[in-house]
Design a protein around this motif. Structure first.
Motif, PDB file in Angstrom:
ATOM      1  N   PHE A 141       0.821  -1.212   0.000  1.00 14.12           N
ATOM      2  CA  PHE A 141       0.000   0.000   0.000  1.00 14.12           C
ATOM      3  C   PHE A 141       0.858   1.265   0.000  1.00 14.12           C
ATOM      4  O   PHE A 141       0.427   2.311  -0.496  1.00 14.12           O
ATOM      5  N   SER A 142       2.059   1.191   0.567  1.00 14.48           N
ATOM      6  CA  SER A 142       2.930   2.374   0.578  1.00 14.48           C
ATOM      7  C   SER A 142       3.423   2.726  -0.822  1.00 14.48           C
ATOM      8  O   SER A 142       3.951   3.820  -1.041  1.00 14.48           O
ATOM      9  N   MET A 143       3.237   1.819  -1.777  1.00 15.35           N
ATOM     10  CA  MET A 143       3.649   2.068  -3.156  1.00 15.35           C
ATOM     11  C   MET A 143       2.596   2.848  -3.935  1.00 15.35           C
ATOM     12  O   MET A 143       2.760   3.122  -5.122  1.00 15.35           O
ATOM     13  N   ILE A 144       1.489   3.188  -3.266  1.00 16.28           N
ATOM     14  CA  ILE A 144       0.472   4.068  -3.852  1.00 16.28           C
ATOM     15  C   ILE A 144       0.732   5.468  -3.301  1.00 16.28           C
ATOM     16  O   ILE A 144       0.617   5.693  -2.097  1.00 16.28           O
ATOM     17  N   LYS A 145       1.088   6.414  -4.154  1.00 13.38           N
ATOM     18  CA  LYS A 145       1.550   7.718  -3.676  1.00 13.38           C
ATOM     19  C   LYS A 145       0.865   8.858  -4.422  1.00 13.38           C
ATOM     20  O   LYS A 145       0.695   8.801  -5.641  1.00 13.38           O
ATOM     21  N   LEU A 146       0.493   9.879  -3.658  1.00 13.38           N
ATOM     22  CA  LEU A 146       0.015  11.115  -4.259  1.00 13.38           C
ATOM     23  C   LEU A 146       1.238  11.925  -4.671  1.00 13.38           C
ATOM     24  O   LEU A 146       1.982  12.429  -3.834  1.00 13.38           O
ATOM     25  N   ILE A 147       1.447  12.051  -5.965  1.00 18.37           N
ATOM     26  CA  ILE A 147       2.624  12.739  -6.482  1.00 18.37           C
ATOM     27  C   ILE A 147       2.369  14.231  -6.642  1.00 18.37           C
ATOM     28  O   ILE A 147       3.237  15.059  -6.390  1.00 18.37           O
ATOM     29  N   GLY A 148       1.160  14.593  -7.050  1.00 22.08           N
ATOM     30  CA  GLY A 148       0.867  16.007  -7.250  1.00 22.08           C
ATOM     31  C   GLY A 148      -0.599  16.311  -7.074  1.00 22.08           C
ATOM     32  O   GLY A 148      -1.461  15.458  -7.308  1.00 22.08           O
ATOM     33  N   ALA A 149      -0.887  17.544  -6.625  1.00 23.13           N
ATOM     34  CA  ALA A 149      -2.267  18.012  -6.497  1.00 23.13           C
ATOM     35  C   ALA A 149      -2.311  19.464  -6.942  1.00 23.13           C
ATOM     36  O   ALA A 149      -1.528  20.289  -6.470  1.00 23.13           O
ATOM     37  N   LEU A 165      -5.385  15.615  -9.673  1.00 27.85           N
ATOM     38  CA  LEU A 165      -4.543  14.754  -8.848  1.00 27.85           C
ATOM     39  C   LEU A 165      -3.666  13.882  -9.737  1.00 27.85           C
ATOM     40  O   LEU A 165      -4.091  13.433 -10.809  1.00 27.85           O
ATOM     41  N   GLU A 166      -2.459  13.652  -9.261  1.00 32.65           N
ATOM     42  CA  GLU A 166      -1.562  12.692  -9.890  1.00 32.65           C
ATOM     43  C   GLU A 166      -1.213  11.637  -8.845  1.00 32.65           C
ATOM     44  O   GLU A 166      -0.558  11.933  -7.842  1.00 32.65           O
ATOM     45  N   ILE A 167      -1.689  10.423  -9.072  1.00 29.31           N
ATOM     46  CA  ILE A 167      -1.487   9.336  -8.118  1.00 29.31           C
ATOM     47  C   ILE A 167      -0.663   8.250  -8.795  1.00 29.31           C
ATOM     48  O   ILE A 167      -1.020   7.763  -9.875  1.00 29.31           O
ATOM     49  N   TYR A 168       0.425   7.887  -8.149  1.00 25.74           N
ATOM     50  CA  TYR A 168       1.305   6.856  -8.700  1.00 25.74           C
ATOM     51  C   TYR A 168       0.979   5.508  -8.065  1.00 25.74           C
ATOM     52  O   TYR A 168       0.935   5.370  -6.840  1.00 25.74           O
ATOM     53  N   MET A 190       1.662   6.160 -13.412  1.00 25.16           N
ATOM     54  CA  MET A 190       1.030   7.432 -13.073  1.00 25.16           C
ATOM     55  C   MET A 190      -0.417   7.478 -13.552  1.00 25.16           C
ATOM     56  O   MET A 190      -0.736   7.063 -14.661  1.00 25.16           O
ATOM     57  N   ASN A 191      -1.291   7.997 -12.682  1.00 25.44           N
ATOM     58  CA  ASN A 191      -2.705   8.153 -13.002  1.00 25.44           C
ATOM     59  C   ASN A 191      -3.112   9.598 -12.739  1.00 25.44           C
ATOM     60  O   ASN A 191      -2.835  10.143 -11.664  1.00 25.44           O
ATOM     61  N   LYS A 192      -3.762  10.226 -13.716  1.00 26.11           N
ATOM     62  CA  LYS A 192      -4.231  11.596 -13.569  1.00 26.11           C
ATOM     63  C   LYS A 192      -5.747  11.597 -13.416  1.00 26.11           C
ATOM     64  O   LYS A 192      -6.461  11.000 -14.227  1.00 26.11           O
ATOM     65  N   ILE A 206       0.555  21.871  -5.134  1.00 23.19           N
ATOM     66  CA  ILE A 206       1.225  21.094  -4.100  1.00 23.19           C
ATOM     67  C   ILE A 206       1.831  19.867  -4.754  1.00 23.19           C
ATOM     68  O   ILE A 206       1.141  19.107  -5.437  1.00 23.19           O
ATOM     69  N   GLU A 207       3.103  19.678  -4.578  1.00 24.20           N
ATOM     70  CA  GLU A 207       3.779  18.536  -5.170  1.00 24.20           C
ATOM     71  C   GLU A 207       4.450  17.722  -4.069  1.00 24.20           C
ATOM     72  O   GLU A 207       5.005  18.278  -3.125  1.00 24.20           O
ATOM     73  N   VAL A 208       4.367  16.433  -4.196  1.00 27.13           N
ATOM     74  CA  VAL A 208       5.001  15.534  -3.243  1.00 27.13           C
ATOM     75  C   VAL A 208       6.119  14.808  -3.961  1.00 27.13           C
ATOM     76  O   VAL A 208       5.903  14.214  -5.012  1.00 27.13           O
TER      77      VAL A 208
END
Length: 369
Positions: A233-241, A250-253, A283-285, A366-368
């Motif tokens: 689950f830690s491999m699911i990451k919010l990369i950008g908002a 949202l950009e979710i990896y 990457m998913n937008k 906001i970018e992570v």
């Protein structure tokens, strides 16, 4: 009880909530003879008595299911010298009549080929020992095993549902690879099945006072399941908002090499949006319209595995209306003289803060990393 009382058949057992399972009841006489008698007498006599008993059951109930269930190690523990010869005689006798009036099957095969015709309601909690003291008597070690087992099962069901796979799958593993598999999900389910074995709690603490490794082995299986799924689950990451007026991008990896079936929830002010999402590998937008967004609201983003309460039963971590919480993000704006955007990433009840400079008054990015 509806229909036949004959124990040599599959039964449907229902609880007071209307939930049901298919149950095979152990043939006590035959099972005990396998465990304590057949392996302490001449092999030829064992083969003869076994076939005689099965033939008698068959004549009284053709097409029935005789369930032989025992601790498989008992015969060889009690009779290590004659045990192998007795076991060979049993297999030889069963093979001789196989396919005529006798068919050997696993429990799952018997359930698939024999439709239950009888229903039992209000089945009491009990055991062959007439109580549950050996397994659950309040001893802290036993309680810890049960709690960890419940938690591991909750994590595993949540992960399985997120992958879109079946809960409690049948796993056929070659003997040379058991208990591992080339499939991670199958390996984890096999670990759970092993951890559900009754001897772990039986041997832990009173009244059996078995070796300490029984408790440690049970906890090893369940803790391994939990740690692996947490890592997945830690491999699911919010990369950008990116928030621009009433548009949220949202950009979710997804770092898991599977398509994920999740529920995405966005909450701001008195508004809440929930929608199912499919996250491809990589990457998913995702674009979301925020109705009535003032630009000053904190935006909360949640990712859930869409688990139903009926799928997990009693739980350690309470499931929300949307399922099992995987991750939570808080998007806020600091109103100080040096405005900054903040994202709070809450993952399995651990949180940390990452701050970024505000790029523009109207566009808060906001970018992570």
């Amino acid at each position: 009880m509806n229909s036949s009382l004959n124990p040599d058949q599959p039964f449907i057992v229902e609880n007071n909530l209307g939930q049901s399972i298919i149950v095979l009841f152990r043939n006590t006489t035959l099972s005990n003879e396998f465990g304590f008698k057949f392996f302490s007498q001449p092999p030829q006599l064992t083969a003869k008595e076994l076939i005689q008993q099965l033939a008698e059951i068959y004549m009284n109930n053709p097409g029935g299911v005789v369930t032989v269930a025992l601790d498989g190690e008992n015969p060889l523990i009690f009779n290590p010298i004659t045990g192998p010869a007795d076991l060979y005689a049993i297999y030889q006798a069963l093979s001789e009549y196989q396919g005529s009036w006798l068919i050997t099957q696993t429990a799952s095969e018997a359930i698939l080929t024999h439709k239950p015709a009888s229903i039992i309601t209000n089945l009491p909690t009990d055991s062959w020992d007439l109580n549950l003291n050996y397994w659950n008597n309040g001893y802290p070690g036993k309680t810890q095993i049960w709690q960890n087992l419940s938690l591991a099962r909750e994590y595993l069901i949540s992960y399985t549902v997120a992958l879109g796979d079946n809960i409690s799958p049948l796993i056929y593993l070659p003997f040379n690879t058991t208990p591992n598999s080339t499939s991670l999900i199958y390996t984890l389910w096999n670990y759970l099945y092993i951890a559900e074995g009754s001897d772990w709690t039986w041997q832990t603490g009173p009244p059996a006072y078995g070796p300490l490794w029984f408790k440690e082995q049970a906890l090893l299986y369940t803790s391994t399941i939990i740690s692996i799924i947490k890592h997945q689950f830690s491999m699911i990451k919010l990369i950008g908002a990116n928030v621009n007026k009433n548009k949220l991008k949202l950009e979710i990896y997804n770092g898991i090499n599977n398509i994920l079936h999740l529920i995405l929830v966005v909450s701001y002010g008195k508004n809440k949006i929930a929608l199912p999402v499919l996250l491809e590998y990589g990457m998913n937008k995702i674009n979301i319209d925020l109705e009535n967004y003032s630009g000053n609201n904190t935006i909360e983003i949640y990712l859930y595995s869409p688990v139903l309460p009926s799928e997990v039963g009693a739980v350690i971590i309470l499931t929300a209306n949307y399922g099992f919480l995987i991750a939570q993000y808080l998007l806020t704006t600091n109103k100080s003289n040096d405005p900054q955007n903040y994202i709070t990433y809450v993952y399995y009840y651990n949180s940390y803060y990452i701050s970024f400079n505000n790029r523009a008054n109207k566009e808060k990015k906001i970018e992570v990393f």
